[in-house]
Structure formats: structure tokens, C-alpha cells
Design a protein around this motif. Structure first.
Motif, PDB file in Angstrom:
ATOM      1  N   GLU A 258       0.816  -1.214   0.000  1.00 26.78           N
ATOM      2  CA  GLU A 258       0.000   0.000   0.000  1.00 26.78           C
ATOM      3  C   GLU A 258       0.855   1.273   0.000  1.00 26.78           C
TER       4      GLU A 258
ATOM      5  N   ARG B 198      -7.353   3.123   5.406  1.00 32.35           N
ATOM      6  CA  ARG B 198      -7.282   4.084   4.301  1.00 32.35           C
ATOM      7  C   ARG B 198      -6.476   5.312   4.703  1.00 32.35           C
TER       8      ARG B 198
ATOM      9  N   ALA C 129       0.679   3.984  -2.914  1.00 34.77           N
ATOM     10  CA  ALA C 129       0.542   5.425  -2.647  1.00 34.77           C
ATOM     11  C   ALA C 129       1.544   6.216  -3.482  1.00 34.77           C
TER      12      ALA C 129
ATOM     13  N   SER D  20      -8.014  -0.832  -3.396  1.00 32.68           N
ATOM     14  CA  SER D  20      -7.415  -1.891  -2.592  1.00 32.68           C
ATOM     15  C   SER D  20      -8.567  -2.750  -2.088  1.00 32.68           C
TER      16      SER D  20
ATOM     17  N   TRP E 205      -9.086   6.743  -4.736  1.00 32.56           N
ATOM     18  CA  TRP E 205      -8.408   5.526  -4.252  1.00 32.56           C
ATOM     19  C   TRP E 205      -9.268   4.994  -3.118  1.00 32.56           C
ATOM     20  N   ARG E 206      -9.927   3.902  -3.383  1.00 31.83           N
ATOM     21  CA  ARG E 206     -10.880   3.337  -2.433  1.00 31.83           C
ATOM     22  C   ARG E 206     -10.345   2.059  -1.799  1.00 31.83           C
TER      23      ARG E 206
ATOM     24  N   SER F 145      -5.069   7.507   1.206  1.00 32.43           N
ATOM     25  CA  SER F 145      -6.154   7.254   0.258  1.00 32.43           C
ATOM     26  C   SER F 145      -7.279   8.241   0.536  1.00 32.43           C
TER      27      SER F 145
ATOM     28  N   TYR G 107       0.226   6.186  -7.017  1.00 27.64           N
ATOM     29  CA  TYR G 107      -0.941   7.081  -7.033  1.00 27.64           C
ATOM     30  C   TYR G 107      -0.495   8.546  -7.090  1.00 27.64           C
TER      31      TYR G 107
END
Length: 169
Positions: A47, A87, A51, A70, A97-98, A92, A54
Motif C-alpha cells: 500500500e 485508508r 501510494a 485496494s 483511491w478506495r 487514500s 498514485y
């Protein structure tokens, strides 16, 4: 990957307690990871790396051409409140970005099988699982599986795809 499976029609519930079909993202790329929030091994790194990918994508694309998601491997433990806390750890926004779960076990297992995600419960609330970035195209077809450790390569690949798509319009 070679089979280019279509993302099955599943019902998602996200950290904002919204329930919707995956088809809500038709017409957009979706960059996916598969995680569970109790993971202390690969999931936090996965994650954090997502990020970085993202944050490397231009705002002109995020939300319009691509969304990030995710998906929990542990929908029983990862309820919306838990996903909401998770999150926040990774920046997120809960929209472009969920963090979500699939509560129907058959739907989740079908997706994992189709995408070649192997999940082995250890009997103590944790799972062994393979990890990658999965890219689904606007037609719902899995077109890329990327090494989650190669952040720059994943970002470059994603930007190239998005720019090519934009130039085709």
C-alpha cells in the motif's frame, strides 16, 4: 495474465459504507491491490508503494481516466470502519483511491481465481498471498500485472498507457 480475464461482476462495499457493482468503473482504468488490514508483512509495503504510484499520476488522469482500489482478502474482519482507518494510514482519499471489500465469498473467490491471486489462511487470522499491482482496462479486462516493488516502472507504465489512451481520443 495471458488469458486477460474480465473482472467479474462483484458487489463492493467501501470504507465509506457505499455498496456498488464493479461496473461503476466502466470506462476507466482501475489499478488494484489485494490486501487485508491485519497483515503486518507485505500489505503495508504494498500500500505504501501504491501510494507512491498514485501520487506520481497527474491529477488530470486520477478520477477521470483511472481510479485506484485496494480490495480486502478478509471481508469478515475488514468492515467499513476498519477499512476507513486503514485508508487514512496511506493517504487514500476514499474516492479516487478506495479501500473496499467483497462480502459475498463466492464473488471474492471467483475474482481471486480469475486474477491468479493465491490466498492461503494460516488458521490464526492471517494469510499467505501473492502481491502485485493489477491493472484493469476501461472494458474490465486485466491487462497488466506489475511488480509492486518496481514503483518507478509501474508509474512509468501506467503514465504511458494513460497518455496513449488520451492521444487516441
Amino acid at each position: 495474465m495471458e488469458e486477460q480475464p474480465v473482472f467479474p461482476e462483484v458487489t463492493l462495499e467501501d470504507s465509506k459504507e457505499r455498496v456498488y457493482p464493479f461496473s461503476e468503473f466502466a470506462g476507466k482504468y482501475v489499478m488494484l491491490t489485494f490486501i487485508y488490514t491485519a497483515c503486518t508483512d507485505v500489505c503495508p509495503e504494498l500500500e505504501m508503494n501504491l501510494a507512491q504510484v498514485y501520487n506520481s499520476i497527474s491529477e488530470e488522469y486520477v478520477g477521470e481516466d483511472i481510479v485506484f482500489m485496494s480490495i480486502s482478502l478478509d471481508p469478515e474482519q475488514d468492515d467499513p470502519d476498519t477499512l476507513e482507518k486503514y485508508r487514512a494510514y496511506f493517504g487514500s482519499d476514499g474516492e479516487t483511491w478506495r479501500m473496499a471489500r467483497i462480502t459475498d465469498e463466492m464473488e471474492l473467490n471467483a475474482l481471486l481465481d480469475d486474477f491468479g491471486v493465491i490466498v492461503i489462511p494460516d488458521g490464526y487470522g492471517h494469510f499467505q498471498h501473492n502481491s502485485a499491482f493489477y491493472l484493469v482496462d476501461p472494458n474490465g479486462i486485466l491487462i497488466e500485472v506489475m511488480d509492486y516493488i518496481e514503483i518507478g516502472t509501474a508509474s512509468d507504465n501506467l503514465l504511458s498507457i494513460l497518455k496513449e489512451e488520451a492521444s487516441d481520443l
